[in-house]
Enzyme design. Structure first.
Site, mmCIF file in Angstrom:
data_model
loop_
_atom_site.group_PDB
_atom_site.id
_atom_site.type_symbol
_atom_site.label_atom_id
_atom_site.label_comp_id
_atom_site.label_asym_id
_atom_site.label_seq_id
_atom_site.Cartn_x
_atom_site.Cartn_y
_atom_site.Cartn_z
ATOM 1 N N ARG A 80 0.806 -1.215 0.000
ATOM 2 C CA ARG A 80 0.000 0.000 0.000
ATOM 3 C C ARG A 80 0.844 1.272 0.000
ATOM 4 O O ARG A 80 0.407 2.318 0.469
ATOM 5 C CB ARG A 80 -0.964 0.028 1.196
ATOM 6 N N SER A 107 -11.836 -0.566 2.513
ATOM 7 C CA SER A 107 -10.952 -0.858 3.645
ATOM 8 C C SER A 107 -10.376 0.440 4.201
ATOM 9 O O SER A 107 -9.661 1.155 3.496
ATOM 10 C CB SER A 107 -9.818 -1.777 3.206
ATOM 11 N N GLU A 112 -5.612 3.517 5.820
ATOM 12 C CA GLU A 112 -5.244 3.487 4.409
ATOM 13 C C GLU A 112 -5.802 4.729 3.708
ATOM 14 O O GLU A 112 -5.285 5.163 2.678
ATOM 15 C CB GLU A 112 -5.819 2.222 3.767
#
Length: 321
Positions: free
Chosen positions: A150, A222, A317
């Protein structure tokens, strides 16, 4: 109005909002950005506005797909899942595990999106950009993007410096299924040849069962990244939780953040106008009328619970503005 450009459905305003449709148009905008705040967004699926934005919001409408051998060059403004559908429809393999991820193609290169054992970095060959400070074009190779879980150079050293205009993916037509992650196998039909189409359909089914539709209930998918801990830390936790799910990765062991959150009792629980989703604890949702501070307060409370119980910091995130 920025509210229609973030999947949380947060009502926030920007001083200026600009869609652009070509590299040349973007380059022409660069002088007006100097000395003022600006951000570049995609589909708004990875954003949380906690206040109005006193600056310029840029958004790419660059689309189009061109093929040169095994190299597929895609405009950054194309909807990601529409591109994945195109690859499957045209016999290209590799991206089907990334089906139904919200957002646009440009974000795939910035966020290094991933799901079900596959990451965008596995297929990105190069990323074309415009320097938002000088207006100069630059092409980054895969290695120059410094990809990790990520993460990319565009989220770290060069955050806010470049706008992605095109991404080139290196794909092939020989299929090697990636079925080891999660419950993909149990969602495949019996007695059917495993093809990218079959896997894409299974991934879409799984995601639809677990994740809320942002058009119905505001969310950003998410919200937290899955933490990677040292093997020592993992073994320490595993003593008390022998059934804990985990994945071996470079540099340690990945523990699902959703599992950690669920162990802390947050799954399905609300805090004001925000809640942890009842089917997937990794997702925070807008119950209706929530503002960014409501979502952030819930995020902070969840993170504190996980830290107290497991001594692990789960990091968002989502980009918080």
């Amino acid at each position: 109005m920025v509210g229609i450009h973030n999947t949380f459905g947060i009502e926030a305003r920007a001083s200026r909002y600009v869609d652009y449709h070509s590299e040349e148009e973007l380059i022409g905008l660069v002088p007006s950005l100097q000395g003022t705040p600006y951000i570049h967004i995609g589909g708004g699926s990875n954003l949380l506005f906690t206040k109005d934005y006193d600056g310029t919001v840029l958004h790419s409408c660059i689309s189009g797909i061109s093929v040169d051998g095994n190299c597929i060059r895609v405009g950054a403004g194309m909807i990601w899942d529409e591109f994945v559908e195109w690859t499957v429809e045209n016999g290209w393999c590799g991206l089907e595990n990334l089906s139904l991820i919200p957002g646009e193609v440009g974000a795939s290169a910035v966020q290094n999106i991933g799901a079900y054992g596959v990451e965008a970095k596995d297929f990105i060959q190069k990323v074309e950009c415009v320097d938002l400070r000088t207006g100069e074009r630059r092409v980054f190779t895969n290695s120059e993007c410094c990809y990790s879980y990520r993460q990319s150079i565009f989220k770290n050293e060069l955050k806010g410096c470049y706008a992605v205009t095109y991404v080139t993916y290196l794909l092939n037509k020989e299929y090697t299924p990636r079925l080891e992650y999660g419950n993909i196998r149990s969602n495949l039909p019996e007695g059917v040849e495993i093809t990218p189409r079959v896997v894409r359909d299974a991934i879409i089914s799984i995601r639809n069962q677990k994740l809320p539709d942002p058009k119905v209930q505001g969310n950003a998918g998410s919200f937290f990244m899955n933490p990677v801990v040292s093997r020592e830390k993992f073994l320490e936790i595993q003593k008390d939780y022998p059934q804990m799910p985990f994945y071996e990765v470079d540099g340690g062991v990945k523990i699902p953040a959703g599992w950690l959150i669920e162990q802390c009792g947050w799954k399905g629980k609300s805090l004001g106008r925000a809640a942890v989703h009842s089917r997937q604890a990794l997702v925070l949702v807008n119950l209706g009328g929530a503002d960014g501070k409501d979502i952030l307060a819930l995020s902070d409370a969840v993170r504190k619970s996980v830290s107290v119980r497991f001594d692990i910091d789960i990091k968002p995130e989502v980009n918080i503005l």
